[in-house]
Design an enzyme around this catalytic site. Structure first.
Site, PDB file in Angstrom:
ATOM      1  N   PRO A  10       8.835   9.739 -32.720  1.00 18.39           N
ATOM      2  CA  PRO A  10       9.401   8.686 -31.876  1.00 18.39           C
ATOM      3  C   PRO A  10       8.587   7.392 -31.845  1.00 18.39           C
ATOM      4  CG  PRO A  10       9.479  10.771 -30.723  1.00 18.39           C
ATOM      5  CD  PRO A  10       8.747  11.019 -32.004  1.00 18.39           C
ATOM      6  N   ASN A  11       9.321   6.302 -31.898  1.00 23.79           N
ATOM      7  CA  ASN A  11       8.814   4.933 -31.729  1.00 23.79           C
ATOM      8  C   ASN A  11       8.033   4.391 -32.928  1.00 23.79           C
ATOM      9  OD1 ASN A  11       9.830   4.465 -28.994  1.00 23.79           O
ATOM     10  ND2 ASN A  11       8.388   6.084 -28.430  1.00 23.79           N
ATOM     11  N   ARG A  18       5.365  -3.086 -32.071  1.00 20.10           N
ATOM     12  CA  ARG A  18       5.036  -2.317 -30.868  1.00 20.10           C
ATOM     13  C   ARG A  18       3.520  -2.321 -30.635  1.00 20.10           C
ATOM     14  NH1 ARG A  18       4.400   4.176 -31.354  1.00 20.10           N
ATOM     15  NH2 ARG A  18       4.073   4.626 -29.160  1.00 20.10           N
ATOM     16  N   TYR A  23      -1.647  -0.512 -32.524  1.00 27.02           N
ATOM     17  CA  TYR A  23      -1.093   0.075 -33.752  1.00 27.02           C
ATOM     18  C   TYR A  23      -1.118  -0.864 -34.961  1.00 27.02           C
ATOM     19  CZ  TYR A  23       0.524   3.651 -30.511  1.00 27.02           C
ATOM     20  OH  TYR A  23       0.560   4.639 -29.560  1.00 27.02           O
ATOM     21  N   ASN A  74       2.876  12.523 -38.356  1.00 22.97           N
ATOM     22  CA  ASN A  74       2.523  11.758 -37.161  1.00 22.97           C
ATOM     23  C   ASN A  74       3.691  11.950 -36.208  1.00 22.97           C
ATOM     24  OD1 ASN A  74       1.930  10.029 -35.117  1.00 22.97           O
ATOM     25  ND2 ASN A  74       1.551   8.229 -36.410  1.00 22.97           N
ATOM     26  N   ALA A  77       4.542  10.686 -29.699  1.00 24.81           N
ATOM     27  CA  ALA A  77       4.334  11.305 -28.384  1.00 24.81           C
ATOM     28  C   ALA A  77       4.669  12.803 -28.380  1.00 24.81           C
ATOM     29  CB  ALA A  77       5.166  10.567 -27.345  1.00 24.81           C
ATOM     30  N   ASP A  87       5.990  25.365 -33.178  1.00 26.22           N
ATOM     31  CA  ASP A  87       6.591  26.598 -33.707  1.00 26.22           C
ATOM     32  C   ASP A  87       7.147  26.379 -35.110  1.00 26.22           C
ATOM     33  OD1 ASP A  87       5.963  27.939 -31.396  1.00 26.22           O
ATOM     34  OD2 ASP A  87       7.998  27.962 -30.578  1.00 26.22           O
ATOM     35  N   GLU A  98      -2.358  16.324 -39.820  1.00 25.95           N
ATOM     36  CA  GLU A  98      -1.902  15.547 -38.658  1.00 25.95           C
ATOM     37  C   GLU A  98      -2.530  14.161 -38.726  1.00 25.95           C
ATOM     38  OE1 GLU A  98      -3.093  17.395 -34.997  1.00 25.95           O
ATOM     39  OE2 GLU A  98      -2.390  15.715 -33.754  1.00 25.95           O
ATOM     40  N   HIS A 100      -2.751  10.208 -36.833  1.00 27.68           N
ATOM     41  CA  HIS A 100      -2.446   9.225 -35.788  1.00 27.68           C
ATOM     42  C   HIS A 100      -3.083   7.907 -36.174  1.00 27.68           C
ATOM     43  CE1 HIS A 100      -0.902  12.369 -33.281  1.00 27.68           C
ATOM     44  NE2 HIS A 100      -1.966  13.079 -33.598  1.00 27.68           N
ATOM     45  N   LEU A 101      -2.330   6.834 -35.997  1.00 31.20           N
ATOM     46  CA  LEU A 101      -2.857   5.502 -36.291  1.00 31.20           C
ATOM     47  C   LEU A 101      -4.012   5.163 -35.363  1.00 31.20           C
ATOM     48  CD1 LEU A 101       0.701   4.137 -36.552  1.00 31.20           C
ATOM     49  CD2 LEU A 101      -0.938   3.903 -38.422  1.00 31.20           C
ATOM     50  N   SER A 102      -3.821   5.454 -34.082  1.00 32.61           N
ATOM     51  CA  SER A 102      -4.850   5.139 -33.080  1.00 32.61           C
ATOM     52  C   SER A 102      -5.782   6.332 -32.904  1.00 32.61           C
ATOM     53  CB  SER A 102      -4.174   4.799 -31.749  1.00 32.61           C
ATOM     54  OG  SER A 102      -3.469   5.924 -31.252  1.00 32.61           O
ATOM     55  N   ARG A 107      -8.151   7.143 -25.837  1.00 29.42           N
ATOM     56  CA  ARG A 107      -7.036   6.677 -25.014  1.00 29.42           C
ATOM     57  C   ARG A 107      -6.848   7.584 -23.790  1.00 29.42           C
ATOM     58  NH1 ARG A 107      -2.064   5.442 -28.731  1.00 29.42           N
ATOM     59  NH2 ARG A 107      -1.486   4.267 -26.855  1.00 29.42           N
ATOM     60  N   ARG A 111      -3.277  12.121 -23.977  1.00 31.65           N
ATOM     61  CA  ARG A 111      -3.168  12.086 -25.449  1.00 31.65           C
ATOM     62  C   ARG A 111      -4.244  12.943 -26.126  1.00 31.65           C
ATOM     63  NH1 ARG A 111       0.514   7.783 -26.336  1.00 31.65           N
ATOM     64  NH2 ARG A 111       0.351   6.258 -24.678  1.00 31.65           N
TER      65      ARG A 111
HETATM   66  C1  DQA Z   1       0.359   7.980 -32.145  1.00 30.86           C
HETATM   67  C2  DQA Z   1      -0.423   8.336 -30.880  1.00 30.86           C
HETATM   68  C3  DQA Z   1       0.491   8.957 -29.838  1.00 30.86           C
HETATM   69  O1  DQA Z   1      -0.251   9.269 -28.665  1.00 30.86           O
HETATM   70  C4  DQA Z   1       1.588   7.977 -29.475  1.00 30.86           C
HETATM   71  O2  DQA Z   1       2.485   8.569 -28.550  1.00 30.86           O
HETATM   72  C5  DQA Z   1       2.316   7.454 -30.652  1.00 30.86           C
HETATM   73  C6  DQA Z   1       1.555   7.099 -31.842  1.00 30.86           C
HETATM   74  C7  DQA Z   1      -0.517   7.239 -33.177  1.00 30.86           C
HETATM   75  O3  DQA Z   1      -0.108   7.161 -34.328  1.00 30.86           O
HETATM   76  O4  DQA Z   1      -1.573   6.706 -32.819  1.00 30.86           O
HETATM   77  O5  DQA Z   1       3.518   7.242 -30.611  1.00 30.86           O
HETATM   78  O6  DQA Z   1       0.803   9.187 -32.751  1.00 30.86           O
END
Ligand code: DQA
Length: 152
Positions: A10-11, A18, A23, A74, A77, A87, A98, A100-102, A107, A111
């Site tokens: 998502p997002n 964003r 990010y 990635n 959330a 699962d 896995e 994550h950009l951040s 944070r 998270r």
């Molecule tokens: C994220 C970190 C998550 O906590 C957040 O909800 C995202 C982006 C990242 O790429 O840093 O949507 O996965």
């Protein structure tokens, strides 16, 4: 040619507009381009996808179980909330990186917990889009090691 799925939750479609302070300014299209180039250098074919929907992500992980050699995820959330994604990853029984950009550990505390990590071979966070390229490097090595084992 081995295939990897690079799945985004998502997002992440809003990357570039964003919260750029967190990010960055690269779009998801820019990230995909970097991934395609890096994967091609390793002889890997890439399915790069994004969804805002948990069930869609579960369906794609199930598809990867049938047709991919590894997953880069990635989950946005959903990382912090989704037992269904966990699962599906456990059922897939594939190497999972896995991403994550951040740096999620710098944070908010909600998270800091990741369901995805419970199924991940490795985790890369805080390095922006470069993290995806590092994940491809890691997955390429894992897939090569696996195919070497299978040949023995
Ligand atoms: C994220 C970190 C998550 O906590 C957040 O909800 C995202 C982006 C990242 O790429 O840093 O949507 O996965």
């Amino acid at each position: 040619m081995p295939t990897i799925f690079i799945l985004n939750g998502p997002n992440l479609n809003l990357l570039g507009v964003r919260e750029p302070a967190t990010y960055g300014y690269d779009t998801l299209g820019d990230v995909e381009e970097r991934c395609q180039t890096r994967a091609a250098a390793h002889g890997l074919s890439v399915e790069f996808r994004q969804t805002n929907h948990e069930g869609q992500l579960v369906d794609w992980i199930q598809e990867a179980r049938e047709s991919a050699d590894g997953i880069i995820l990635n989950a946005g959330a959903l990382t912090h909330t989704s037992v269904a994604v966990l699962d599906a990853l456990n059922a897939a029984d594939l190497p999972v990186i896995e991403v994550h950009l951040s740096n999620i550990f710098r944070r908010e505390s909600f998270r800091h917990h990741s369901y995805v990590s419970l199924a991940a071979t490795g985790v890369i966070c805080g390095l922006g889009p470069h993290g995806y390229e590092l994940a491809i490097e890691a997955l390429a090595a894992l897939i090569e090691a696996q195919s070497g084992e299978a040949a023995r």
